[in-house]
Design a protein around this motif. Structure first.
Motif, PDB file in Angstrom:
ATOM      1  N   ASN A 125      -5.639   7.523  -0.330  1.00 28.22           N
ATOM      2  CA  ASN A 125      -5.837   8.767  -0.188  1.00 28.22           C
ATOM      3  C   ASN A 125      -5.432   9.428   0.977  1.00 28.22           C
ATOM      4  O   ASN A 125      -6.166   9.618   1.836  1.00 28.22           O
ATOM      5  N   THR A 126      -4.108   9.360   1.222  1.00 32.01           N
ATOM      6  CA  THR A 126      -3.365   9.987   2.336  1.00 32.01           C
ATOM      7  C   THR A 126      -2.455  11.147   1.949  1.00 32.01           C
ATOM      8  O   THR A 126      -1.422  10.642   1.239  1.00 32.01           O
TER       9      THR A 126
ATOM     10  N   ALA B 159      -8.746   8.310  -3.687  1.00 32.45           N
ATOM     11  CA  ALA B 159      -7.403   8.611  -4.451  1.00 32.45           C
ATOM     12  C   ALA B 159      -7.058   9.104  -5.652  1.00 32.45           C
ATOM     13  O   ALA B 159      -7.063   9.858  -6.099  1.00 32.45           O
TER      14      ALA B 159
ATOM     15  N   ARG C 114       0.847   5.627  -0.068  1.00 30.16           N
ATOM     16  CA  ARG C 114       0.043   6.651   0.169  1.00 30.16           C
ATOM     17  C   ARG C 114       0.338   7.870  -1.152  1.00 30.16           C
ATOM     18  O   ARG C 114       1.417   7.929  -1.632  1.00 30.16           O
TER      19      ARG C 114
ATOM     20  N   GLU D 183       0.769  -1.297  -0.070  1.00 29.70           N
ATOM     21  CA  GLU D 183       0.043   0.062  -0.066  1.00 29.70           C
ATOM     22  C   GLU D 183       0.742   1.231  -0.025  1.00 29.70           C
ATOM     23  O   GLU D 183       2.008   1.295   0.925  1.00 29.70           O
TER      24      GLU D 183
ATOM     25  N   SER E  39       1.109  10.899  -0.526  1.00 32.97           N
ATOM     26  CA  SER E  39       2.045  11.827  -0.020  1.00 32.97           C
ATOM     27  C   SER E  39       3.454  11.358  -0.714  1.00 32.97           C
ATOM     28  O   SER E  39       4.391  11.918  -0.839  1.00 32.97           O
ATOM     29  N   GLU E  40       3.575   9.593  -0.401  1.00 38.49           N
ATOM     30  CA  GLU E  40       4.707   9.470  -0.949  1.00 38.49           C
ATOM     31  C   GLU E  40       5.121   9.478  -2.337  1.00 38.49           C
ATOM     32  O   GLU E  40       6.072   9.561  -2.871  1.00 38.49           O
TER      33      GLU E  40
END
Length: 144
Positions: free
Chosen positions: A112-113, A131, A78, A76, A80-81
């Motif tokens: 979706n982070t 996302a 994110r 998984e 942001s990554e």
């Protein structure tokens, strides 16, 4: 209301089954127990889960927890990554080379982070609905 007028609701008190009252009653002669066998006898009891000597289900099953065999090959990532990467097209090989996922990963899902500020193209990655909307809002696109 008086105590001597209280009655149970209709159907709450079921009449006892009267067995052994002749063949016309459907519960005559053998009283619904069939012919012979342990369950036909008085006191013909066996413990819960007993399967006639066969190894019972609760003893046949393994006593250790379940471990998914595919969990090792899925990862998984994110948003942001992904946004920190300096590429326009993101696929599995890019994520492996940037050490975001292990080398033996086969499936990746983007969640979706975080915030995505620029448009990216995702190829061959799983994407959650949130996302996907965030990527498309930033001007990117998701390809199968």
């Amino acid at each position: 209301m008086f105590l001597n007028t209280i009655q149970a609701a209709y159907g709450a008190r079921k009449k006892a089954k009267r067995v052994g009252r002749g063949i016309g009653s459907t519960d005559g002669k053998t009283c619904g127990r069939g012919h012979k066998g342990q369950k036909a006898r008085a006191g013909g009891f066996h413990k819960v889960g007993f399967e006639g000597g066969q190894m019972p289900l609760q003893r046949r099953l393994p006593k250790v927890g379940f471990t998914s065999r595919t969990k090792k090959f899925s990862a998984e990532v994110r948003l942001s990554e992904i946004s920190s990467l300096n590429v326009d097209v993101v696929d599995l090989q890019v994520l492996i080379s940037s050490n975001l996922v292990p080398v033996f990963t086969k499936k990746v899902k983007v969640v979706n982070t975080g915030v995505l500020s620029r448009g990216l193209t995702l190829k061959g990655l799983g994407v959650t609905a949130g996302a996907k909307s965030t990527i498309e809002a930033a001007g990117g696109k998701v390809e199968a």
